[in-house]
Design an enzyme around this catalytic site. Structure first.
Site, short mmCIF file in Angstrom:
data_model
loop_
_atom_site.label_atom_id
_atom_site.label_comp_id
_atom_site.label_asym_id
_atom_site.label_seq_id
_atom_site.Cartn_x
_atom_site.Cartn_y
_atom_site.Cartn_z
N LYS A 41 -21.29 1.04 3.22
CA LYS A 41 -21.30 2.50 3.26
C LYS A 41 -22.61 3.10 2.73
CE LYS A 41 -16.23 2.73 2.67
NZ LYS A 41 -15.12 3.26 1.84
N TYR A 44 -10.47 6.22 10.68
CA TYR A 44 -9.67 6.65 9.53
C TYR A 44 -8.47 7.49 9.98
CZ TYR A 44 -13.33 5.00 6.32
OH TYR A 44 -14.21 4.22 5.60
N ASN A 104 -16.98 3.74 -2.85
CA ASN A 104 -16.65 2.36 -3.24
C ASN A 104 -17.42 1.30 -2.46
OD1 ASN A 104 -15.32 2.56 -0.82
ND2 ASN A 104 -13.25 2.44 -1.66
N1 UDP Z 1 -10.42 7.29 0.02
C1 UDP Z 1 -10.69 8.38 -0.80
N2 UDP Z 1 -9.69 8.89 -1.61
C2 UDP Z 1 -8.44 8.36 -1.62
C3 UDP Z 1 -8.16 7.25 -0.79
C4 UDP Z 1 -9.17 6.74 0.02
O1 UDP Z 1 -11.81 8.88 -0.80
O2 UDP Z 1 -7.58 8.84 -2.38
C5 UDP Z 1 -11.47 6.72 0.84
C6 UDP Z 1 -12.05 5.46 0.21
O3 UDP Z 1 -13.45 5.47 0.35
C7 UDP Z 1 -11.42 4.34 1.00
C8 UDP Z 1 -11.27 4.99 2.38
O4 UDP Z 1 -10.95 6.35 2.11
O5 UDP Z 1 -12.23 3.17 1.01
C9 UDP Z 1 -10.18 4.38 3.25
O6 UDP Z 1 -8.97 4.40 2.54
P1 UDP Z 1 -7.98 3.16 2.59
O7 UDP Z 1 -6.70 3.59 1.95
O8 UDP Z 1 -7.92 2.62 3.97
O9 UDP Z 1 -8.67 2.13 1.56
P2 UDP Z 1 -9.52 0.79 1.81
O10 UDP Z 1 -8.86 0.07 2.98
O11 UDP Z 1 -10.94 1.18 2.08
O12 UDP Z 1 -9.39 0.00 0.53
#
Ligand code: UDP
Ligand code: MG
Length: 156
Positions: free
Chosen positions: A11, A51, A114
């Site tokens: 990212k 997303y 992240n």
């Molecule tokens: N995200 C965020 N706030 C939240 C949850 C998710 O900004 O409360 C962002 C975060 O960068 C995350 C991405 O949305 O990596 C996708 O969310 P997901 O639940 O799919 O998590 P991941 O699969 O990336 O661990």
């Protein structure tokens, strides 16, 4: 056990913080095979597709703005049980809760910054790899050290 391909996105925060090489090195050291690698800028349309499970959330506009404003790096990684292996290396979404030793646990203090995306299941990976890579952008090639990465009964 099965050979799998999984999608990783490095990212914009990782680019700003000069962590791209560090992140790539972790996957290389693990002996995951890089079968696709592409730098590009995500469009808002692609962000909404990628997303889709989050489009209704209050944080979605910020997430889309962040992911589309600067270039990112997409990787397709291959290996035995690669989807689970990569998620383990990446760590949980909230980097403050992520285990030390994981990419998020070691390199980030944030959920929204992240550093990395990784496919969360085999089904997701099967959709996400072709979402970001055309057939001609994925490469099948032989790793000459394969005998030192997998035992005979782990190659299929
Ligand atoms: N995200 C965020 N706030 C939240 C949850 C998710 O900004 O409360 C962002 C975060 O960068 C995350 C991405 O949305 O990596 C996708 O969310 P997901 O639940 O799919 O998590 P991941 O699969 O990336 O661990
Ligand atoms: Mg996810």
């Amino acid at each position: 056990m099965a050979m799998e391909r999984t999608l990783v996105l490095i990212k914009p925060d990782a680019f700003q913080r000069s962590l791209v090489g560090e992140i790539l090195a972790r996957f290389e050291r693990k002996a995951l095979k890089i079968v696709g690698m592409k730098m590009f800028r995500m469009s808002p349309e692609l962000a909404k597709e990628h997303y889709a499970h989050l489009v209704g959330k209050p944080f979605y506009p910020g997430l889309e703005a962040f992911m589309t404003r600067e270039p990112i790096l997409a990787l397709a990684l291959e290996g035995q049980e690669a989807v689970e292996v990569v998620r383990k290396i990446v760590g949980v979404t909230n980097a403050r809760k992520a285990e030390a030793g994981t990419i998020r646990g070691d390199l980030s203090m944030s959920t929204g910054r992240n550093t990395i995306h990784a496919s969360d299941s085999i089904e997701t990976a099967q959709k996400e790899v072709p979402r970001f890579f055309g057939e001609n952008e994925l490469f099948g090639y032989k790793i000459v050290l394969e005998d030192y990465i997998y035992a005979e009964d782990e190659k299929e």
